[in-house]
Design a protein around this motif. Structure first.
Motif, PDB file in Angstrom:
ATOM      1  N   GLY A  47       0.857  -1.183   0.000  1.00  0.00           N
ATOM      2  CA  GLY A  47       0.000   0.000   0.000  1.00  0.00           C
ATOM      3  C   GLY A  47       0.889   1.228   0.000  1.00  0.00           C
ATOM      4  O   GLY A  47       1.576   1.512   0.992  1.00  0.00           O
ATOM      5  N   LEU A  48       0.926   1.972  -1.089  1.00  0.00           N
ATOM      6  CA  LEU A  48       1.876   3.077  -1.242  1.00  0.00           C
ATOM      7  C   LEU A  48       1.708   4.130  -0.162  1.00  0.00           C
ATOM      8  O   LEU A  48       2.695   4.687   0.327  1.00  0.00           O
ATOM      9  N   ASP A  49       0.467   4.411   0.241  1.00  0.00           N
ATOM     10  CA  ASP A  49       0.261   5.423   1.276  1.00  0.00           C
ATOM     11  C   ASP A  49       0.835   4.979   2.614  1.00  0.00           C
ATOM     12  O   ASP A  49       1.468   5.763   3.329  1.00  0.00           O
ATOM     13  N   HIS A  50       0.663   3.697   2.947  1.00  0.00           N
ATOM     14  CA  HIS A  50       1.192   3.184   4.211  1.00  0.00           C
ATOM     15  C   HIS A  50       2.728   3.125   4.186  1.00  0.00           C
ATOM     16  O   HIS A  50       3.391   3.489   5.159  1.00  0.00           O
ATOM     17  N   LEU A  51       3.293   2.691   3.071  1.00  0.00           N
ATOM     18  CA  LEU A  51       4.750   2.629   2.953  1.00  0.00           C
ATOM     19  C   LEU A  51       5.353   4.026   3.054  1.00  0.00           C
ATOM     20  O   LEU A  51       6.351   4.232   3.758  1.00  0.00           O
ATOM     21  N   ALA A  52       4.754   4.982   2.349  1.00  0.00           N
ATOM     22  CA  ALA A  52       5.260   6.352   2.392  1.00  0.00           C
ATOM     23  C   ALA A  52       5.196   6.907   3.815  1.00  0.00           C
ATOM     24  O   ALA A  52       6.097   7.640   4.248  1.00  0.00           O
ATOM     25  N   ALA A  53       4.149   6.562   4.553  1.00  0.00           N
ATOM     26  CA  ALA A  53       4.023   7.034   5.934  1.00  0.00           C
ATOM     27  C   ALA A  53       5.137   6.465   6.803  1.00  0.00           C
ATOM     28  O   ALA A  53       5.714   7.178   7.633  1.00  0.00           O
ATOM     29  N   LEU A  54       5.453   5.195   6.625  1.00  0.00           N
ATOM     30  CA  LEU A  54       6.524   4.586   7.409  1.00  0.00           C
ATOM     31  C   LEU A  54       7.863   5.244   7.116  1.00  0.00           C
ATOM     32  O   LEU A  54       8.658   5.510   8.036  1.00  0.00           O
ATOM     33  N   VAL A  55       8.130   5.509   5.854  1.00  0.00           N
ATOM     34  CA  VAL A  55       9.372   6.188   5.490  1.00  0.00           C
ATOM     35  C   VAL A  55       9.403   7.590   6.085  1.00  0.00           C
ATOM     36  O   VAL A  55      10.426   8.035   6.623  1.00  0.00           O
ATOM     37  N   ALA A  56       8.279   8.294   6.010  1.00  0.00           N
ATOM     38  CA  ALA A  56       8.204   9.646   6.556  1.00  0.00           C
ATOM     39  C   ALA A  56       8.438   9.642   8.064  1.00  0.00           C
ATOM     40  O   ALA A  56       9.118  10.527   8.607  1.00  0.00           O
ATOM     41  N   VAL A  57       7.888   8.661   8.758  1.00  0.00           N
ATOM     42  CA  VAL A  57       8.117   8.533  10.201  1.00  0.00           C
ATOM     43  C   VAL A  57       9.612   8.387  10.479  1.00  0.00           C
ATOM     44  O   VAL A  57      10.176   9.046  11.362  1.00  0.00           O
ATOM     45  N   GLY A  58      10.268   7.535   9.719  1.00  0.00           N
ATOM     46  CA  GLY A  58      11.706   7.340   9.898  1.00  0.00           C
ATOM     47  C   GLY A  58      12.503   8.597   9.586  1.00  0.00           C
ATOM     48  O   GLY A  58      13.462   8.926  10.299  1.00  0.00           O
ATOM     49  N   LEU A  59      12.111   9.324   8.541  1.00  0.00           N
ATOM     50  CA  LEU A  59      12.813  10.549   8.174  1.00  0.00           C
ATOM     51  C   LEU A  59      12.724  11.596   9.279  1.00  0.00           C
ATOM     52  O   LEU A  59      13.718  12.238   9.630  1.00  0.00           O
ATOM     53  N   VAL A  60      11.527  11.783   9.809  1.00  0.00           N
ATOM     54  CA  VAL A  60      11.342  12.784  10.869  1.00  0.00           C
ATOM     55  C   VAL A  60      12.035  12.343  12.152  1.00  0.00           C
ATOM     56  O   VAL A  60      12.713  13.138  12.813  1.00  0.00           O
TER      57      VAL A  60
END
Length: 207
Positions: A47-60
Motif C-alpha cells: 500500500g503506497l500510502d502506508h509505505l510512504a508514511a513509514l518512510v516519513a516517520v523514519g525521516l522525521v
C-alpha cells in the motif's frame, strides 16, 4: 476533467488494485497462519500510502538525537490500538482521509523542520498510527484469532523494519548534528506529495 480526476487516473493502478494496494492475498481474508503473516508483512509495503508514511516517520524521527526510536514505537503502538478498534467495530469517520492527511502532515514536518517538542510529535505519531492501523485491519476482519495474531506480528515486524531502517540509513548518510539536509527534506516532500494524491482521491465527489 478536474485536477482530482486527473490525479486519480494517474494513480489508478496503485489506488484501485486490491492485489497491489492492499495485501498479498489479493483482497481475500487470510485463512491460515502463513497467509496471515504474509499479509501482515506485505500490506504496509504494497500500500503506497502506508509505505510512504513509514518512510516519513523514519525521516522525521532521524533528526532527534535522543528519543528517535521512541517515535516508531509509539507509531506501532497506535497502529495496534487502531487495528484493535476496527476489529471491535469501532468506526473511524473519514478514515481514508485521515490516513492520507496524516501522511501529508508528517511529510510537511519533515520538510519544514518545525521546533516541535518530542512529546507533541510523539502524540501526533501515535494518533496517525491509530488511523493507519484502523485502515490496515480492514483486510483481517472475520479471520480466526490465530490468523489475526500472525497478521499483527507481520505488521509490527515490517513497520519496525522500515521505520528503524530509515532512521539508520539517514544516520549513516548524514551527520546527526547537521539536522535534516536537503536530500532528506526532499524525500519527506515526496512522501507528503504521495499523501496529497491519496487525500485528493479520498475527497468526496462534488457535482
Amino acid at each position: 476533467m478536474t485536477l482530482r480526476n486527473r490525479l486519480t487516473l494517474a494513480f489508478t493502478a496503485l489506488l484501485c488494485s486490491p492485489a497491489l494496494a492492499h495485501h498479498p492475498m489479493g483482497g481475500s481474508t487470510p485463512s491460515t497462519l502463513t497467509e496471515g503473516l504474509l499479509s501482515g508483512l506485505g500490506h504496509p509495503i504494497l500500500g503506497l500510502d502506508h509505505l510512504a508514511a513509514l518512510v516519513a516517520v523514519g525521516l522525521v524521527a532521524s533528526r532527534y538525537a535522543s528519543g528517535a526510536l521512541l517515535l516508531p514505537v509509539l507509531w506501532i503502538a497506535g497502529m495496534g490500538l487502531g487495528a484493535f478498534a476496527h476489529m471491535n467495530s469501532i468506526d473511524l469517520p473519514a478514515g481514508e482521509m485521515l490516513v492520507a492527511g496524516s501522511l501529508v502532515l508528517i511529510g510537511a514536518i519533515g520538510v519544514l523542520k518545525p521546533s516541535l517538542p518530542l512529546p507533541a510529535l510523539a502524540a501526533l505519531f501515535a494518533a496517525a498510527g491509530f488511523a493507519h492501523g484502523h485502515a490496515l485491519a480492514e483486510s483481517i476482519i472475520g479471520a480466526d484469532t490465530a490468523v489475526v495474531g500472525a497478521y499483527l506480528i507481520g505488521l509490527v515486524a515490517i513497520q519496525a523494519a522500515v521505520t528503524v531502517g530509515t532512521i539508520l540509513l539517514v544516520r549513516r548518510l548524514f551527520s546527526p548534528e547537521s539536522g535534516l539536509t536537503l536530500p532528506v527534506r526532499a524525500a519527506a516532500a515526496a512522501m507528503g506529495c504521495i499523501g496529497l494524491v491519496f487525500l485528493i482521491a479520498a475527497l468526496p465527489a462534488t457535482a
